[in-house]
Enzyme design. Sequence first.
Site, PDB file in Angstrom:
ATOM      1  N   ARG A  49      -6.043  -5.395   4.329  1.00  8.23           N
ATOM      2  CA  ARG A  49      -6.876  -4.187   4.395  1.00  8.23           C
ATOM      3  C   ARG A  49      -8.297  -4.576   4.805  1.00  8.23           C
ATOM      4  O   ARG A  49      -8.622  -5.749   4.910  1.00  8.23           O
ATOM      5  CB  ARG A  49      -6.859  -3.443   3.057  1.00  8.23           C
ATOM      6  CG  ARG A  49      -7.089  -4.383   1.884  1.00  8.23           C
ATOM      7  CD  ARG A  49      -7.880  -3.804   0.796  1.00  8.23           C
ATOM      8  NE  ARG A  49      -9.199  -3.394   1.190  1.00  8.23           N
ATOM      9  CZ  ARG A  49     -10.214  -4.235   1.395  1.00  8.23           C
ATOM     10  NH1 ARG A  49     -10.072  -5.557   1.281  1.00  8.23           N
ATOM     11  NH2 ARG A  49     -11.413  -3.791   1.740  1.00  8.23           N
ATOM     12  N   GLY A  50      -9.130  -3.532   5.004  1.00  7.64           N
ATOM     13  CA  GLY A  50     -10.476  -3.782   5.518  1.00  7.64           C
ATOM     14  C   GLY A  50     -10.390  -3.674   7.033  1.00  7.64           C
ATOM     15  O   GLY A  50      -9.515  -4.297   7.652  1.00  7.64           O
ATOM     16  N   ARG A  88      -2.341   3.048   9.801  1.00  7.02           N
ATOM     17  CA  ARG A  88      -3.491   3.658   9.106  1.00  7.02           C
ATOM     18  C   ARG A  88      -4.369   4.340  10.165  1.00  7.02           C
ATOM     19  O   ARG A  88      -4.662   3.732  11.192  1.00  7.02           O
ATOM     20  CB  ARG A  88      -4.289   2.602   8.329  1.00  7.02           C
ATOM     21  CG  ARG A  88      -3.456   1.965   7.216  1.00  7.02           C
ATOM     22  CD  ARG A  88      -4.311   1.205   6.235  1.00  7.02           C
ATOM     23  NE  ARG A  88      -5.057   2.088   5.377  1.00  7.02           N
ATOM     24  CZ  ARG A  88      -6.049   1.675   4.575  1.00  7.02           C
ATOM     25  NH1 ARG A  88      -6.391   0.406   4.552  1.00  7.02           N
ATOM     26  NH2 ARG A  88      -6.682   2.529   3.797  1.00  7.02           N
ATOM     27  N   ASP A 235     -15.475   1.864   8.403  1.00  7.57           N
ATOM     28  CA  ASP A 235     -14.166   1.834   9.069  1.00  7.57           C
ATOM     29  C   ASP A 235     -14.231   2.413  10.476  1.00  7.57           C
ATOM     30  O   ASP A 235     -13.398   2.112  11.321  1.00  7.57           O
ATOM     31  CB  ASP A 235     -13.141   2.600   8.239  1.00  7.57           C
ATOM     32  CG  ASP A 235     -12.779   1.787   7.015  1.00  7.57           C
ATOM     33  OD1 ASP A 235     -13.538   1.831   6.041  1.00  7.57           O
ATOM     34  OD2 ASP A 235     -11.768   1.056   7.068  1.00  7.57           O
ATOM     35  N   ASN A 245     -16.316   5.472   5.736  1.00  8.73           N
ATOM     36  CA  ASN A 245     -16.042   4.298   4.902  1.00  8.73           C
ATOM     37  C   ASN A 245     -15.300   4.787   3.662  1.00  8.73           C
ATOM     38  O   ASN A 245     -15.063   5.988   3.491  1.00  8.73           O
ATOM     39  CB  ASN A 245     -17.349   3.582   4.535  1.00  8.73           C
ATOM     40  CG  ASN A 245     -17.102   2.222   3.910  1.00  8.73           C
ATOM     41  OD1 ASN A 245     -16.300   1.434   4.421  1.00  8.73           O
ATOM     42  ND2 ASN A 245     -17.727   1.936   2.783  1.00  8.73           N
ATOM     43  N   LYS A 246     -14.937   3.870   2.822  1.00  3.61           N
ATOM     44  CA  LYS A 246     -14.147   4.176   1.623  1.00  3.61           C
ATOM     45  C   LYS A 246     -14.675   5.401   0.882  1.00  3.61           C
ATOM     46  O   LYS A 246     -15.890   5.536   0.721  1.00  3.61           O
ATOM     47  CB  LYS A 246     -14.158   2.930   0.723  1.00  3.61           C
ATOM     48  CG  LYS A 246     -13.420   3.044  -0.591  1.00  3.61           C
ATOM     49  CD  LYS A 246     -11.969   3.468  -0.435  1.00  3.61           C
ATOM     50  CE  LYS A 246     -11.183   2.581   0.501  1.00  3.61           C
ATOM     51  NZ  LYS A 246      -9.877   3.180   0.880  1.00  3.61           N
TER      52      LYS A 246
HETATM   53  O1  MRU Z   1      -8.666   1.244   2.338  1.00  7.31           O
HETATM   54  P1  MRU Z   1      -9.342  -0.056   2.668  1.00  7.31           P
HETATM   55  O2  MRU Z   1      -9.397  -0.988   1.517  1.00  7.31           O
HETATM   56  O3  MRU Z   1      -8.816  -0.672   3.925  1.00  7.31           O
HETATM   57  O4  MRU Z   1     -10.845   0.392   2.968  1.00  7.31           O
HETATM   58  C1  MRU Z   1     -11.755  -0.591   3.367  1.00  7.31           C
HETATM   59  C2  MRU Z   1     -13.135  -0.118   3.485  1.00  7.31           C
HETATM   60  O5  MRU Z   1     -13.438   1.056   3.348  1.00  7.31           O
HETATM   61  C3  MRU Z   1     -14.162  -1.140   3.886  1.00  7.31           C
HETATM   62  O6  MRU Z   1     -15.408  -0.811   3.340  1.00  7.31           O
HETATM   63  C4  MRU Z   1     -14.277  -1.180   5.409  1.00  7.31           C
HETATM   64  O7  MRU Z   1     -13.036  -1.338   6.000  1.00  7.31           O
HETATM   65  C5  MRU Z   1     -15.178  -2.245   5.863  1.00  7.31           C
HETATM   66  S1  MRU Z   1     -14.444  -3.840   5.700  1.00  7.31           S
HETATM   67  C6  MRU Z   1     -15.523  -4.991   6.291  1.00  7.31           C
END
Ligand code: MRU
Length: 336
Positions: A49-50, A88, A235, A245-246
């Site tokens: 993830r990320g 995703r 993201d 972002n998250k």
């Molecule tokens: O759902 P995730 O864990 O993939 O979400 C990740 C995030 O929101 C991160 O903040 C984002 O991808 C930046 S990672 C450098």
Amino acid sequence: MTMADFKNLEYIDDKLKFINQVKLPLAEEYIITDNYARIAEAIERLEIRGAPAIGVSAAYALAFSVKNKLDNFEAEFEKAYERLHRTRPTAVNLFWALNQIKEVFYSAPEKGSSPYLSLIERAREIHRADSEKCDMIGKKGIEIFKKKSVVITHCNTGALATAGDGTAFNVIRHGFKKGLVEFVYADETRPLNQGSRLTAFELEKAGIPFAINSDSTAGYLMQQGKIDIAVTGADRIALNGDSANKIGTYSLAALCKMHNIPFYIAAPTTTIDTGCEDGSRIKIELRDKKEINRFGSHLITKEEYDVYSPAFDVTPAEFITGIITEKGLHLPPYKF
Ligand code: MRU
């Protein structure tokens, strides 16, 4: 394992090795595969993830789709492209990386021979480039610290989220090394706890003093004057600077605006969606209700209750003080 020698994604013996992030920090389990469907599944399950890490691993996966094929490359390649494309929807790094590999596939000169070597070479370049971008973000980003600072962050943006040392996390890490960061508050990041599980793990390995706080504690911390600056990843960044972002990042940025606390985003340029004018066009992933109505496998409310679980939100550009990429600090109005 120390974070200094830790690699989230490794290309080893013509396979991808990755750590299963769902199990962290209580178990360190590695998966080694050259099966694109397994990597697609890992992205869906958040074992990988990320945004940057998703992009790099998807690039490898798409290359692997033709690895052992002798003919009919295009059918298998297109099938894998579609599969990976629907893992995703929000992180644009995924689509960027898949299209990079697709470009190489369709520009291969000899139609009859295997394109695998050209594809894997491009995936490795994307991998190396992401790591280099993390280095630049970390080094250039420290100009956001105007004094010895207490930082708050949301979600996870370190080595686990990228193919290098991270984005926002790497800015914090470099700031700490230079004596500009003294303490970090890590939002736990409900519902999947990327903050309390992954960022805490990385902060511990980096030796940075920290505390985990529930997401709803951020405002209280600011009210008490305990936060100097906020920095998170992204993201997908629209051309006007609106940043997905998250889930919870928008609330954090809004609180920062109210308390006059600078709020920064750090991300590689591969997170900028050049086809997206503003944040209203960013597709937000909805997640399974089980991630909300359970703690682990333990049901905590009635199964029949509806759940609304967007994985991301969009922070409007006017709430963002600046955006750090590998090119440096961008200030509004943005011209990436
Ligand atoms: O759902 P995730 O864990 O993939 O979400 C990740 C995030 O929101 C991160 O903040 C984002 O991808 C930046 S990672 C450098």
